[in-house]
Write an enzyme that holds these catalytic residues in place. Structure first.
Site, PDB file in Angstrom:
ATOM      1  N   ASP A 193       5.871   3.227  -7.729  1.00 46.73           N
ATOM      2  CA  ASP A 193       5.991   4.493  -8.447  1.00 46.73           C
ATOM      3  C   ASP A 193       7.336   5.160  -8.204  1.00 46.73           C
ATOM      4  OD1 ASP A 193       5.443   5.104  -5.796  1.00 46.73           O
ATOM      5  OD2 ASP A 193       3.495   6.016  -6.189  1.00 46.73           O
TER       6      ASP A 193
ATOM      7  N   ASN B 142      -6.516  12.443  -1.602  1.00 47.43           N
ATOM      8  CA  ASN B 142      -7.509  12.550  -2.678  1.00 47.43           C
ATOM      9  C   ASN B 142      -7.911  11.175  -3.215  1.00 47.43           C
ATOM     10  OD1 ASN B 142      -5.308  11.742  -4.153  1.00 47.43           O
ATOM     11  ND2 ASN B 142      -5.210  13.537  -5.474  1.00 47.43           N
TER      12      ASN B 142
ATOM     13  N   HIS C 132      -5.836   8.775  -4.242  1.00 45.22           N
ATOM     14  CA  HIS C 132      -4.969   8.147  -5.238  1.00 45.22           C
ATOM     15  C   HIS C 132      -4.271   6.918  -4.652  1.00 45.22           C
ATOM     16  CE1 HIS C 132      -1.252  10.969  -4.385  1.00 45.22           C
ATOM     17  NE2 HIS C 132      -1.133   9.866  -3.679  1.00 45.22           N
TER      18      HIS C 132
ATOM     19  N   GLU D 109      -3.976   9.386 -10.197  1.00 45.68           N
ATOM     20  CA  GLU D 109      -4.722  10.535  -9.698  1.00 45.68           C
ATOM     21  C   GLU D 109      -6.193  10.471 -10.112  1.00 45.68           C
ATOM     22  OE1 GLU D 109      -3.378  12.232  -7.518  1.00 45.68           O
ATOM     23  OE2 GLU D 109      -1.623  13.394  -8.124  1.00 45.68           O
TER      24      GLU D 109
HETATM   25  C1  GLP Z   1       2.305   9.493  -2.346  1.00 44.73           C
HETATM   26  C2  GLP Z   1       2.626   8.139  -3.018  1.00 44.73           C
HETATM   27  C3  GLP Z   1       1.628   7.079  -2.654  1.00 44.73           C
HETATM   28  C4  GLP Z   1       1.336   7.178  -1.180  1.00 44.73           C
HETATM   29  C5  GLP Z   1       0.615   8.453  -0.888  1.00 44.73           C
HETATM   30  C6  GLP Z   1       0.379   8.688   0.597  1.00 44.73           C
HETATM   31  O1  GLP Z   1       2.028  10.505  -3.245  1.00 44.73           O
HETATM   32  N1  GLP Z   1       2.744   8.170  -4.426  1.00 44.73           N
HETATM   33  O2  GLP Z   1       2.128   5.816  -3.026  1.00 44.73           O
HETATM   34  O3  GLP Z   1       0.516   6.097  -0.798  1.00 44.73           O
HETATM   35  O4  GLP Z   1       1.221   9.574  -1.480  1.00 44.73           O
HETATM   36  O5  GLP Z   1       1.527   9.144   1.236  1.00 44.73           O
HETATM   37  P1  GLP Z   1       1.704   9.136   2.792  1.00 44.73           P
HETATM   38  O6  GLP Z   1       1.795   7.718   3.202  1.00 44.73           O
HETATM   39  O7  GLP Z   1       2.990   9.881   3.038  1.00 44.73           O
HETATM   40  O8  GLP Z   1       0.518   9.825   3.363  1.00 44.73           O
END
Ligand code: GLP
Length: 240
Positions: free
Chosen positions: A67, A136, A138, A143
């Protein structure tokens, strides 16, 4: 789903890095599906170390990222292109021409989604897709909601995600409201998937996924439909 519970973040990072290193050793021109966020940072640090020690050779590896924010410039230090350069690509012998991240400056988002999906297809799908998980549930930026999108697309970020991700930005107003993300179908083109989670704040999402049911309101639960998924999480994420 295979589950590996580690003592802590460091062990989770080492286990995931070993899986990536083993894949590269077995298939030097493998396609890695890569993720950003704080969760995989330690894994990348281990991979950089392994490359510096001459144990991992990235010269033929291809990569495709999950992403990217929209709109954002690649040189913005919050862009996922910047993250990947800083955490991995600048420190290993990968050919950056073989690294793909959605274009956060695309003029035609729909065309960009289609272009990126074709890149995934032309690469033959990822051999191994790394995923983190949002609080959440995702994955990528898919989402929770009534409908999940199959292919790479522009996603409206939820208020929750904007708030959670604002910790990386100077203020919540600076967090982009949209992002390109591989869809669930793009993620499922990977032959194997590793989902990583660390910390008690991920427990609810992990527990929901491990119930084994599937709901679009917790996108990670869709992973129960893929034949080759490994969860690597620390005790805090597993037990809450
Ligand atoms: C972000 C990314 C995801 C990631 C998630 C968790 O929004 N788009 O790919 O897995 O949130 O992030 P973190 O690893 O910083 O908790």
């Amino acid at each position: 789903m295979k589950v590996i519970v580690t003592k802590n973040y460091e062990e989770m990072s080492a286990v995931a890095a070993n899986m990536v290193a083993e894949l590269i050793a077995a298939k030097p021109n493998c396609v890695l599906g890569l993720a950003t966020g704080s969760t995989p940072e330690g894994m990348y640090a281990n991979l950089v170390q392994g490359c510096k020690e001459g144990k991992i050779d990235f010269s033929a590896v291809r990569s495709v990222n999950l992403d990217e924010y929209f709109p954002i410039k690649p040189e913005n230090d919050q862009s996922y292109r910047y993250f990947m350069n800083k955490n991995l690509f600048d420190h290993v012998n990968i050919d950056k021409a073989n690294t793909y991240v959605p274009n956060g400056q695309a003029e035609d988002p729909q065309a960009e989604g289609a272009r990126y999906e074709k890149i995934i297809d032309d690469l033959g799908g990822a051999d191994l897709q790394i995923l983190g998980i949002g609080q959440n549930g995702h994955i990528g930026f898919n989402e929770p909601g009534e409908i999940l999108t199959a292919g790479t697309h522009l996603e409206d970020l939820t208020e929750d995600t904007i708030k959670v991700n604002s910790r990386f930005f100077a203020s919540v107003d600076e967090v982009p409201k949209q992002a390109f993300s591989m869809g669930i179908g793009s993620i499922f083109k990977a032959r194997s998937i590793v989902i990583m989670a660390s910390g008690a704040n991920k427990h609810n999402a992990i527990a929901k996924m491990l119930e084994g049911n599937v709901t679009t309101f917790c996108p990670a639960t869709l992973l129960n439909l893929h034949p080759n998924v490994t969860l690597i999480c620390d005790e805090a994420a597993y037990n809450g």
